[in-house]
Scaffold this motif. Structure first.
Motif, PDB file in Angstrom:
ATOM      1  N   ALA A  74       4.364 -13.607  13.443  1.00  0.00           N
ATOM      2  CA  ALA A  74       4.303 -12.624  12.348  1.00  0.00           C
ATOM      3  C   ALA A  74       3.318 -11.512  12.673  1.00  0.00           C
ATOM      4  CB  ALA A  74       3.920 -13.324  11.038  1.00  0.00           C
ATOM      5  N   LEU A  75       2.210 -11.863  13.335  1.00  0.00           N
ATOM      6  CA  LEU A  75       1.225 -10.845  13.699  1.00  0.00           C
ATOM      7  C   LEU A  75       1.771  -9.916  14.773  1.00  0.00           C
ATOM      8  CD1 LEU A  75      -1.971 -13.062  13.574  1.00  0.00           C
ATOM      9  CD2 LEU A  75      -1.631 -10.962  12.288  1.00  0.00           C
ATOM     10  N   LYS A  79       1.974  -6.209  13.499  1.00  0.00           N
ATOM     11  CA  LYS A  79       0.904  -5.365  14.040  1.00  0.00           C
ATOM     12  C   LYS A  79       1.208  -4.852  15.447  1.00  0.00           C
ATOM     13  CE  LYS A  79      -2.511  -7.246  10.992  1.00  0.00           C
ATOM     14  NZ  LYS A  79      -2.308  -6.196   9.991  1.00  0.00           N
ATOM     15  N   SER A  85      -2.223  -3.011  16.115  1.00  0.00           N
ATOM     16  CA  SER A  85      -3.204  -3.978  16.609  1.00  0.00           C
ATOM     17  C   SER A  85      -4.566  -3.286  16.655  1.00  0.00           C
ATOM     18  CB  SER A  85      -2.788  -4.448  18.006  1.00  0.00           C
ATOM     19  OG  SER A  85      -3.380  -5.667  18.330  1.00  0.00           O
ATOM     20  N   ASP A 106       0.423  -5.321  26.494  1.00  0.00           N
ATOM     21  CA  ASP A 106       0.041  -6.725  26.321  1.00  0.00           C
ATOM     22  C   ASP A 106      -0.680  -6.865  24.991  1.00  0.00           C
ATOM     23  OD1 ASP A 106      -1.076  -7.473  29.744  1.00  0.00           O
ATOM     24  OD2 ASP A 106       0.889  -6.989  28.899  1.00  0.00           O
ATOM     25  N   ASP A 107      -0.581  -8.029  24.390  1.00  0.00           N
ATOM     26  CA  ASP A 107      -1.417  -8.299  23.214  1.00  0.00           C
ATOM     27  C   ASP A 107      -1.608  -9.804  23.065  1.00  0.00           C
ATOM     28  OD1 ASP A 107      -1.496  -6.870  19.813  1.00  0.00           O
ATOM     29  OD2 ASP A 107      -3.055  -7.728  21.099  1.00  0.00           O
ATOM     30  N   TYR A 108      -2.590 -10.185  22.254  1.00  0.00           N
ATOM     31  CA  TYR A 108      -2.941 -11.590  22.056  1.00  0.00           C
ATOM     32  C   TYR A 108      -3.240 -11.806  20.589  1.00  0.00           C
ATOM     33  CZ  TYR A 108      -4.444 -10.727  26.898  1.00  0.00           C
ATOM     34  OH  TYR A 108      -4.523 -10.335  28.203  1.00  0.00           O
ATOM     35  N   TRP A 109      -2.811 -12.944  20.069  1.00  0.00           N
ATOM     36  CA  TRP A 109      -3.202 -13.349  18.715  1.00  0.00           C
ATOM     37  C   TRP A 109      -3.597 -14.814  18.744  1.00  0.00           C
ATOM     38  CZ3 TRP A 109      -4.237  -9.644  15.458  1.00  0.00           C
ATOM     39  CH2 TRP A 109      -3.556  -8.429  15.578  1.00  0.00           C
ATOM     40  N   ASN A 110      -4.499 -15.167  17.859  1.00  0.00           N
ATOM     41  CA  ASN A 110      -5.041 -16.518  17.819  1.00  0.00           C
ATOM     42  C   ASN A 110      -5.040 -17.016  16.382  1.00  0.00           C
ATOM     43  OD1 ASN A 110      -7.424 -18.335  17.136  1.00  0.00           O
ATOM     44  ND2 ASN A 110      -7.537 -18.427  19.360  1.00  0.00           N
ATOM     45  N   ARG A 111      -4.552 -18.218  16.173  1.00  0.00           N
ATOM     46  CA  ARG A 111      -4.713 -18.870  14.859  1.00  0.00           C
ATOM     47  C   ARG A 111      -5.528 -20.133  15.095  1.00  0.00           C
ATOM     48  NH1 ARG A 111      -2.591 -18.796   9.968  1.00  0.00           N
ATOM     49  NH2 ARG A 111      -3.501 -16.738  10.114  1.00  0.00           N
ATOM     50  N   SER A 112      -6.699 -20.193  14.453  1.00  0.00           N
ATOM     51  CA  SER A 112      -7.592 -21.340  14.646  1.00  0.00           C
ATOM     52  C   SER A 112      -7.709 -22.154  13.374  1.00  0.00           C
ATOM     53  CB  SER A 112      -8.983 -20.848  15.065  1.00  0.00           C
ATOM     54  OG  SER A 112      -8.946 -20.325  16.368  1.00  0.00           O
ATOM     55  N   GLU A 152      -3.250 -19.950  20.937  1.00  0.00           N
ATOM     56  CA  GLU A 152      -3.290 -18.577  21.412  1.00  0.00           C
ATOM     57  C   GLU A 152      -1.905 -18.153  21.857  1.00  0.00           C
ATOM     58  OE1 GLU A 152      -7.372 -18.118  23.394  1.00  0.00           O
ATOM     59  OE2 GLU A 152      -5.810 -17.693  24.880  1.00  0.00           O
ATOM     60  N   ARG A 154       0.170 -15.089  23.754  1.00  0.00           N
ATOM     61  CA  ARG A 154      -0.002 -13.885  24.571  1.00  0.00           C
ATOM     62  C   ARG A 154       1.360 -13.251  24.825  1.00  0.00           C
ATOM     63  NH1 ARG A 154      -4.260 -15.402  29.272  1.00  0.00           N
ATOM     64  NH2 ARG A 154      -5.438 -17.002  28.148  1.00  0.00           N
TER      65      ARG A 154
ATOM     66  N   ASN B 105      -9.636 -12.246  15.756  1.00  0.00           N
ATOM     67  CA  ASN B 105      -8.565 -11.458  16.351  1.00  0.00           C
ATOM     68  C   ASN B 105      -8.870  -9.968  16.469  1.00  0.00           C
ATOM     69  OD1 ASN B 105      -6.095 -13.235  16.775  1.00  0.00           O
ATOM     70  ND2 ASN B 105      -6.753 -13.840  14.728  1.00  0.00           N
ATOM     71  N   TYR B 156      -1.295  -1.217  28.554  1.00  0.00           N
ATOM     72  CA  TYR B 156      -2.193  -1.022  27.423  1.00  0.00           C
ATOM     73  C   TYR B 156      -2.256  -2.304  26.636  1.00  0.00           C
ATOM     74  CZ  TYR B 156      -2.339   3.900  28.391  1.00  0.00           C
ATOM     75  OH  TYR B 156      -2.547   5.105  29.003  1.00  0.00           O
TER      76      TYR B 156
END
Lengths: 240, 183
Positions: A74-75, A79, A85, A106-112, A152, A154, B105, B156
């Protein structure tokens, strides 16, 4: 903890007490049907510190992992694909593409889960208690097996603009991160002094749990006349 | 005064004290919730620690923009960000489970962005010299970070080193250099 001592621990927290503690925890988890939590403790006590790799079927038994993947998807959609982002203005995103242009992103999201105590006020504290209680009540086996952990995700993406349509293609990998989840009873967690006592006696060793799955993604977005991007469709193809 | 009257007066005094205490508690809770008095501490996931301000202006600018977009209530004062205790109420869907989930994040991505040259309205914002030096040392030790595709395009996106390395993150977000150069 090689060469560690019981310094700072009371006599009641020596290895005998620790064996009793972990033995009782194992039996309790087995009795409650929390099989992954029980096997986690057994591996901690007898696995020699060897890594555990979760396959897709085992990961699927942990709803918190799947919930984290859904949240991160979803992120990406809300985003990353839409150029929202966090970062500085001036960072190039899909919003900046001109007709016929293409760019990699590239992008990264994390749910902890089960996060450390946070700064904030009484509302923040209440929120953390409520969130942890909810996770424990709805997913006790995952919560107790992994403790504090995060998933995580990616993404490696290519975006191509044609007219007012943006087509995004790429792949997203989901894994316990960073670098897996460590089963080690952090300071502040229940069982911390007992864990240190057992490790000092050479009867337990922390270990890492890893898991990774990758999925291709395709999405189509529309550039709005007033600015911004809206998602028209997305397709996530989970590979097992 | 009869015993009943004396008891009534004592009860009435206790009730006034209780009411007074309740009012003070209510005022405290409302102020603690509404007023922007909670200091924002940037979070470094790599070592599970926070980095206190005052912060570099570029970090304040980007962090403020990101907080505003999510609907958090805050003020910036003397290099620090102060948040209200109210939960976020933005136009975007609430995808974060509270402020900390948001920070895990966000803060390191802003730090990573500070490491890039960016041009905004004919002004080039160069990365801080100390940060550039640290990145060069990291690359000398571990090899170049793959920021280019096979076609030579620049990728990017956030530089993952900032997620793991708190010293890099501090060099990015804590004040050290002049803010930028005008072309």
């Amino acid at each position: 903890m090689a060469g560690g001592t019981y310094a700072g621990l009371r006599a009641s927290q020596g290895p005998e007490h620790a064996r009793t503690f972990f033995g009782a925890a194992e039996r309790l988890f087995d009795a409650l049907g929390l099989t992954d939590s029980a096997s986690g403790i057994r591996h901690y006590r007898g696995g020699g510190g060897a890594d555990v790799k979760l396959g897709p079927a085992e990961a699927a038994r942990h709803p918190l992992i799947e919930a984290a993947e859904r949240s991160n998807r979803a992120l990406f959609e809300t985003k990353t694909f839409r150029g929202l982002s966090p970062g500085l203005p001036g960072q190039r995103t899909f919003l900046d593409l001109k007709d016929g242009e293409e760019m990699a992103l590239d992008d990264y999201w994390n749910r902890s889960y089960n996060l450390r105590p946070q700064d904030g006020n009484w509302l923040t504290g209440l929120g953390k208690v409520a969130t942890d209680a909810w996770d424990l009540a709805t997913n006790p086996d995952s919560y107790l097996r992994f403790g504090r952990f995060g998933v995580e995700s990616r993404a490696k993406l290519i975006g191509r603009r044609a007219g007012n349509t943006l087509r995004v293609k790429g792949s997203v990998s989901h894994e316990l991160g960073p670098n897996g989840d460590r089963f080690d009873f952090n300071s502040g967690q229940i069982g911390h002094p007992e864990a240190r006592a057992l490790e000092s006696a050479g009867e337990a060793q922390p270990y890492r749990t890893t898991y990774r799955r990758e999925e291709p993604v395709e999405a189509e977005l529309i550039y709005q006349p007033g600015g911004g991007l809206t998602l028209r469709r997305s397709t996530w193809n989970l590979l097992r | 005064m009869t015993a009943v009257q004396r008891a009534g007066r004592r009860r009435s005094r206790r009730l006034r004290w209780l009411l007074g205490a309740f009012c003070i508690l209510a005022v405290y809770l409302v102020a603690d919730t509404v007023l922007p008095i909670h200091r924002y501490r940037a979070y470094c996931p790599g070592s599970d620690t926070t980095i206190d301000g005052p912060y570099r202006e570029r970090f304040l600018w980007a962090a403020g923009e990101a907080l505003r977009r999510e609907g958090w209530y805050f003020v910036i004062y003397e290099g620090s960000i102060y948040l209200s205790g109210l939960p976020a109420r933005g136009r975007e869907p609430q995808l974060f489970r509270g402020l900390f989930d948001y920070q895990i994040n966000t803060d390191w991505k802003i730090a990573s962005a500070i490491a890039d040259n960016v041009e905004i309205d004919n002004t080039v914002f160069a990365p801080p010299a100390r940060l550039v030096q640290m990145l060069r040392e990291t690359e000398a030790k571990y090899g170049p970070f793959p920021k280019r595709t096979e076609k030579g395009e620049r990728i990017y996106g956030p530089d993952y080193r900032f997620y793991q390395d708190c010293e890099l993150m501090k060099a990015a977000i804590l004040p050290d250099e002049a803010f930028g150069a005008v072309r």
